[in-house]
Design an enzyme around this catalytic site. Sequence first.
Site, PDB file in Angstrom:
ATOM      1  N   LYS A 207      29.064  75.315  47.293  1.00 42.02           N
ATOM      2  CA  LYS A 207      29.757  76.344  48.065  1.00 42.02           C
ATOM      3  C   LYS A 207      29.606  76.073  49.558  1.00 42.02           C
ATOM      4  O   LYS A 207      30.568  76.067  50.307  1.00 42.02           O
ATOM      5  CB  LYS A 207      29.196  77.716  47.682  1.00 42.02           C
ATOM      6  CG  LYS A 207      29.818  78.848  48.454  1.00 42.02           C
ATOM      7  CD  LYS A 207      29.180  80.180  48.064  1.00 42.02           C
ATOM      8  CE  LYS A 207      29.443  81.200  49.144  1.00 42.02           C
ATOM      9  NZ  LYS A 207      28.735  82.462  48.906  1.00 42.02           N
ATOM     10  N   GLU A 213      20.212  68.408  47.876  1.00 39.72           N
ATOM     11  CA  GLU A 213      20.228  67.696  46.593  1.00 39.72           C
ATOM     12  C   GLU A 213      21.641  67.207  46.284  1.00 39.72           C
ATOM     13  O   GLU A 213      21.858  66.041  45.922  1.00 39.72           O
ATOM     14  CB  GLU A 213      19.783  68.638  45.451  1.00 39.72           C
ATOM     15  CG  GLU A 213      18.326  69.034  45.483  1.00 39.72           C
ATOM     16  CD  GLU A 213      18.063  70.286  46.299  1.00 39.72           C
ATOM     17  OE1 GLU A 213      18.889  70.622  47.178  1.00 39.72           O
ATOM     18  OE2 GLU A 213      17.012  70.913  46.089  1.00 39.72           O
ATOM     19  N   GLY A 268      26.764  82.269  44.759  1.00 36.41           N
ATOM     20  CA  GLY A 268      26.586  81.051  43.961  1.00 36.41           C
ATOM     21  C   GLY A 268      26.359  81.347  42.488  1.00 36.41           C
ATOM     22  O   GLY A 268      26.984  80.749  41.608  1.00 36.41           O
ATOM     23  N   ARG A 269      25.463  82.299  42.194  1.00 34.11           N
ATOM     24  CA  ARG A 269      25.141  82.574  40.787  1.00 34.11           C
ATOM     25  C   ARG A 269      26.207  83.415  40.100  1.00 34.11           C
ATOM     26  O   ARG A 269      26.084  83.742  38.921  1.00 34.11           O
ATOM     27  CB  ARG A 269      23.757  83.231  40.706  1.00 34.11           C
ATOM     28  CG  ARG A 269      23.587  84.451  41.587  1.00 34.11           C
ATOM     29  CD  ARG A 269      22.111  84.819  41.727  1.00 34.11           C
ATOM     30  NE  ARG A 269      21.891  85.917  42.679  1.00 34.11           N
ATOM     31  CZ  ARG A 269      21.719  85.766  43.976  1.00 34.11           C
ATOM     32  NH1 ARG A 269      21.781  84.563  44.515  1.00 34.11           N
ATOM     33  NH2 ARG A 269      21.496  86.808  44.760  1.00 34.11           N
ATOM     34  N   GLU A 354      17.175  85.418  40.829  1.00 35.64           N
ATOM     35  CA  GLU A 354      17.552  85.242  42.231  1.00 35.64           C
ATOM     36  C   GLU A 354      18.176  86.540  42.765  1.00 35.64           C
ATOM     37  O   GLU A 354      18.093  86.836  43.950  1.00 35.64           O
ATOM     38  CB  GLU A 354      18.527  84.059  42.381  1.00 35.64           C
ATOM     39  CG  GLU A 354      18.405  83.379  43.729  1.00 35.64           C
ATOM     40  CD  GLU A 354      19.207  82.088  43.859  1.00 35.64           C
ATOM     41  OE1 GLU A 354      20.423  82.117  43.626  1.00 35.64           O
ATOM     42  OE2 GLU A 354      18.620  81.052  44.227  1.00 35.64           O
ATOM     43  N   HIS A 385       9.070  79.327  15.958  1.00 36.04           N
ATOM     44  CA  HIS A 385       8.018  78.379  15.560  1.00 36.04           C
ATOM     45  C   HIS A 385       7.167  77.963  16.749  1.00 36.04           C
ATOM     46  O   HIS A 385       6.438  76.980  16.681  1.00 36.04           O
ATOM     47  CB  HIS A 385       8.645  77.166  14.880  1.00 36.04           C
ATOM     48  CG  HIS A 385       9.431  77.574  13.673  1.00 36.04           C
ATOM     49  ND1 HIS A 385       8.870  77.727  12.427  1.00 36.04           N
ATOM     50  CD2 HIS A 385      10.732  77.951  13.544  1.00 36.04           C
ATOM     51  CE1 HIS A 385       9.797  78.141  11.572  1.00 36.04           C
ATOM     52  NE2 HIS A 385      10.935  78.292  12.221  1.00 36.04           N
ATOM     53  N   LYS A 505      12.748  75.392  51.732  1.00 36.87           N
ATOM     54  CA  LYS A 505      13.696  74.371  52.222  1.00 36.87           C
ATOM     55  C   LYS A 505      13.299  73.917  53.631  1.00 36.87           C
ATOM     56  O   LYS A 505      13.309  72.725  53.941  1.00 36.87           O
ATOM     57  CB  LYS A 505      15.119  74.934  52.279  1.00 36.87           C
ATOM     58  CG  LYS A 505      15.767  75.170  50.935  1.00 36.87           C
ATOM     59  CD  LYS A 505      17.201  75.659  51.134  1.00 36.87           C
ATOM     60  CE  LYS A 505      17.793  76.199  49.859  1.00 36.87           C
ATOM     61  NZ  LYS A 505      19.112  76.782  50.031  1.00 36.87           N
TER      62      LYS A 505
HETATM   63  O1  LIG Z   1      26.640  75.785  46.068  1.00 36.51           O
HETATM   64  P1  LIG Z   1      25.607  75.458  47.095  1.00 36.51           P
HETATM   65  O2  LIG Z   1      25.977  75.955  48.452  1.00 36.51           O
HETATM   66  O3  LIG Z   1      25.300  73.989  47.087  1.00 36.51           O
HETATM   67  O4  LIG Z   1      24.284  76.224  46.701  1.00 36.51           O
HETATM   68  C1  LIG Z   1      23.565  75.930  45.566  1.00 36.51           C
HETATM   69  C2  LIG Z   1      22.408  76.881  45.356  1.00 36.51           C
HETATM   70  O5  LIG Z   1      21.397  76.640  46.317  1.00 36.51           O
HETATM   71  C3  LIG Z   1      20.782  77.671  47.051  1.00 36.51           C
HETATM   72  O6  LIG Z   1      19.522  77.242  47.449  1.00 36.51           O
HETATM   73  C4  LIG Z   1      20.694  79.017  46.421  1.00 36.51           C
HETATM   74  O7  LIG Z   1      19.383  79.384  46.080  1.00 36.51           O
HETATM   75  C5  LIG Z   1      21.591  79.196  45.211  1.00 36.51           C
HETATM   76  O8  LIG Z   1      21.961  80.544  45.150  1.00 36.51           O
HETATM   77  C6  LIG Z   1      22.811  78.333  45.284  1.00 36.51           C
HETATM   78  O9  LIG Z   1      23.603  78.557  44.137  1.00 36.51           O
END
Ligand SMILES: O=P(O)(O)OC[C@H]1O[C@H](O)[C@H](O)[C@@H](O)[C@@H]1O
Length: 545
Positions: A207, A213, A268-269, A354, A385, A505
């Site tokens: 987003k 990453e 995002g979520r 989150e 199990h 971060k």
């Molecule tokens: O979609 P992006 O901007 O790469 O974000 C990816 C993710 O990273 C962040 O650190 C948030 O904790 C998430 O809520 C988010 O979905």
Amino acid sequence: MSPELTRRPEWQALRQHFAEIGSLHLRDLFAADPARGERFTAEAAGLYLDYSRQRISADTLRLLGELAEACALPRHIAAMFRGDLINTTEHRAALHVALRAPAGEQIWVDGRDVVADVHTVLTRMEVFAEAVRSGSWLGYTGQPVRNIVSIGIGGSDLGPVMAYEALRAYSRHDLRLRFVSNVDGTDLAEALRDLDAAETLFIVCSKTFTTLETLSNAQVAREWCVAVLGSDAAVARHFVAVSADAERVAAFGIAPAQMFGLWDWVGGRYSMDSAIGLSTLLAIGPAAFRDMLAGMHAMDVHFRDTPLAHNLPVLMGLLAVWNNNFLDAASVAVLPYEQYLKRFPAYLQQLAMESNGKHVTVDGVRVDYATGPIYWGEPGTNGQHSFHQLIHQGTRIVPCDFIGFSQALNPLPVQHDLLIANMLAQGEALAFGRSADEVRAEGTPDELVAHRCCEGNRPSNTLLAARLTPWSLGTLIALYEHSVFVQGVIWDIDSFDQWGVELGKQLASTTFAELSAATLPALAHDSSTNTLIRRYRQLRDAPGR
Ligand SMILES: O=P(O)(O)OC[C@H]1O[C@H](O)[C@H](O)[C@@H](O)[C@@H]1O
């Protein structure tokens, strides 16, 4: 200043009520009301919820309803659907419901009808997906796409992975989908190991398009693609992006025509049904993707229009508050008896934890009550199990959500009835247990009686639907999204921000500079971090290792 929630008379009334009924056993509650298993149920959009095994009475429900009214839940629900800036710390709307609103509906944000924007992007996604699925989208060397690698993390990964796994039965089996999220090089290396770049399409999902990453993995994937195919021009045929930031996407080298947008009002979520779901759409095709959106919308309408007492997400949310704050249960086990939902618990972890893992109210006041519980789980029957032992006999209460379907997607002679028999038996065993007398009557030696007893009185929900389809998956996702929102409203927190993830971060970027510098710079962390940095460098750089 103490937060308002625990001072509310409705909260105090629930406390008082818990003191009265908290020690009642589910055995007694069922004995007192033989129709309980029919009465404490609700149904919406094809999902049947049995909550009779929660440790509640009719009074509990009434008091929880009064608390919800006192917390102005109906007003909050209306505000979300209207597009108010309910994510107050980021001054944003949380309008995931607009992502599945039918064409023609209107929701306005800053003078724009966002539903129209959603459908413009959706149509572009469908055209692109059809081109890929039909083989008319060709790679740089003229080969059709056979492999799709989605690169993203958090909300740009967990929802798409969950949906891809959940809907595999509806997917094109000749398209190979892989998901790369971790910055650990193993993730990308293993995903690419046996792929031919000439027939591989990358979807870079972020987003913000700033996530380290995703950007570092996308960079390596691009270098791999260019190296194998021999030209920078290959990027245009092998990379698309999903993002809200067109400038950063362009700076990365992906043209606007190959970007699918989303907006800052999509968290995002809460984004797996936006363009972030492009991999899902590629796998299952446009008609099935629209079915999933329709299922979500059906649950949205139910949530928006149904009185609290019959409202599935409201009931689930209020019961979660009851278990969390009155029964003092610190976690929720999500137990899908459906192998295709194997990533559903991981997806829910981000959605719930989150959203509701917050320590201050929307006004910044430290809460004096527990907020979001820990979500975890595995598909049944596997968990039986391993960790179910603790749920049955441990000293902690772990409320469970069982999720099952009446029809198998891969019917084998007896397996599906066996699977669901186990799900129903777990709920029954947890609720009613086995008393010492019952254990003794089975001929158990005296010294083992205590060990074999199950106290019972362990709460659970059971969600049952006819069949796992794109539509029913959509209803399930929206149910949990809204249930999480209901909990956040009661706890008076902002369920749509995630400031807590930022500190790590920031620290990582300083530490990265220290780890990667040619000579170790002066370290100014605590003694633990300083020593670990030195030890890491030493082990990394030790000759011969
Ligand atoms: O979609 P992006 O901007 O790469 O974000 C990816 C993710 O990273 C962040 O650190 C948030 O904790 C998430 O809520 C988010 O979905």
